[in-house]
Design an enzyme around this catalytic site. Sequence first.
Site, short mmCIF file in Angstrom:
data_model
loop_
_atom_site.label_atom_id
_atom_site.label_comp_id
_atom_site.label_asym_id
_atom_site.label_seq_id
_atom_site.Cartn_x
_atom_site.Cartn_y
_atom_site.Cartn_z
N ASP A 219 69.76 37.03 -24.76
CA ASP A 219 70.94 37.50 -25.52
C ASP A 219 71.53 38.69 -24.77
O ASP A 219 71.34 38.81 -23.56
CB ASP A 219 70.53 37.81 -26.96
CG ASP A 219 71.69 37.62 -27.93
OD1 ASP A 219 72.72 38.29 -27.74
OD2 ASP A 219 71.59 36.81 -28.86
N HIS A 242 73.48 37.87 -21.95
CA HIS A 242 74.86 37.75 -22.41
C HIS A 242 75.71 38.94 -22.01
O HIS A 242 76.81 39.11 -22.50
CB HIS A 242 74.89 37.53 -23.93
CG HIS A 242 74.32 36.22 -24.36
ND1 HIS A 242 74.34 35.78 -25.66
CD2 HIS A 242 73.72 35.22 -23.65
CE1 HIS A 242 73.77 34.57 -25.73
NE2 HIS A 242 73.38 34.22 -24.53
#
Length: 397
Positions: A219, A242
Site C-alpha cells: 500500500d 502506492h
Amino acid sequence: MAKKLIMRFVTFFLLMILATTKSASLIPSYNITDFGAKPDGLTDSAKPLLAAWSKACSSTKPASIFIPSGTFFLSHAEFSGPCKNIGMRIFAYGATVVASSDYGSAFATWITFRQVEGLSIYGGKFDGRGKPLWACKMAGGNCPTGATSITIIDSKQILLSGVTSLNSQLFHFNIYRSTAVTLRSITISAAGDSPNTDGIHIQLSSAVSVSGADIRTGDDCISLKDGDADVDIEHVECGPGHGISVGSLGRDPLQGGGVRNVTVRSVTFTGTQNGVRIKTWAKENNGGVVKEVRFEDVVMNGVSNPIIVDQNYCPEKKGCPKQSSGIKISGVSFKNIMGTSATKIAVKLDCSESNPCSEIGLDNIDLTYGEKKMAAQSFCRNVNGRSSGLVIPPSCL
Ligand SMILES: *[C@@H]1O[C@H](CO)[C@@H](O)[C@H](O)[C@H]1NC(C)=O
Ligand SMILES: *[C@@H]1O[C@H](CO)[C@@H](O)[C@H](O)[C@H]1NC(C)=O
C-alpha cells in the site's frame, strides 16, 4: 616543580576515570534475558519486556533496555508512560522480534508506545508475520482487519534508528497524535500485493521527520493524514507500493483541519502505483486545507501516476452526493521531477470544482511515457498555478 605537575596530571586523570566509570555504572540498564526472555522464537517475551520497561520507565535517570541477538517471540505489548526520565533507549541490534502468525487476536496494534516522552530505539527487526492474514484477505474470506505492527501514540521526542519492520498484518508504523518523531534509516518490507500494509502512516502529528527509508510494500509507502503539520521526508526509496500520499482526506469530517507544511525531497519511486499524490474524497461538506506542500528532487521509474492530485475520489460513486471536494488545496510545488511514467498521463491535476486548487507550481519536470520514452501528457481540471523551467509533458496550468 615537574614532579608536582605530573602528580597533578595523574590525580586529574584518576579522578576522570573514577568519574566516568561511576557515572557509567549509574546509567541503569536492563537486559530482557535477565527478566526471563529466551531467544528461542517461541517463549513469549511480553512479560520480560514489560518488566524491563517498568524498571526503565520508573528510573529517574535515563535508562537503557537491551534486547540481545536472537529471535524473540512477542505476543503483544503496550509500553506506556509517562516515565520518570526522558532519555530512555532500547537497543535491539541483532535482535529479531516475531509476532504470532495467528491473526485471530483482537489487538489493533502489536507493539504500542503510548504517552512516552524521550525514547530512542536502535536496531531490531520486527516481523509481523502477516502472510496468513494477507492470504485470507486475498482469497476474499471473512478476515479480521489485522494489527498495525508499531504504533506511537500521544508521544513526543521519539527516535527510531535502524529499525526494520517486516510483513506487517496491517500498517508497519503508525504515528498518531505525536510530536517530534524522527525515523532514521528505516527498512520496511512486505509483498507488493499485500493488502493495507502501509509503510509509515502519520496522523494528527507534527514535527515528524523521515530521513532514509527503504520501503517495499503493498500500500502507500508513506501516508500523511488529517492533522499533520511540519513533516520532512527525505532519502526514501519506495517500491513496490502506492507511493507517498497526502490523504485520502475527507471521507469523514476532518478533526485536524487538514495537512500543512510538508516537504518530500530526494525520493525514488520504482514500479509504484503513484509517485507523489494528494487525494481527497469528493465530499462537499468535509472541508479543510492542504497547503505548503513541496515535492522536490524525485526520480520516477515506471510509475503509473507519477504526479497526481485527485480531488474526485469516490469509490463506486457512493456517498458523494455533489461529487466535489470541500478541501482547499493551495501552495503545492512540484520541482525537479524526472523519469518514466507507466501510463500516458504523467501529470494529473484534477481538483475540486467548488474549491479549485491554487498556487500550484511545476518547475523542471521531465517525464516520459513507457520504456520507449514516448511523449506523455498532462491533465488539468479546476487548477490555478504556473510552471517554470523545463516542463515535459507541457504544462496544462
Ligand atoms: C544480555 O544477556 C545475554 C544473555 O545473558 C547476553 O548474551 C548479552 O550479551 C547481554 N547483552 C548485554 C548488552 O548486556
Ligand atoms: C515547516 O516545517 C519545518 C519542519 O519540517 C520547520 O522547520 C519549519 O519551520 C516549518 N515552517 C513553517 C512556516 O511553519
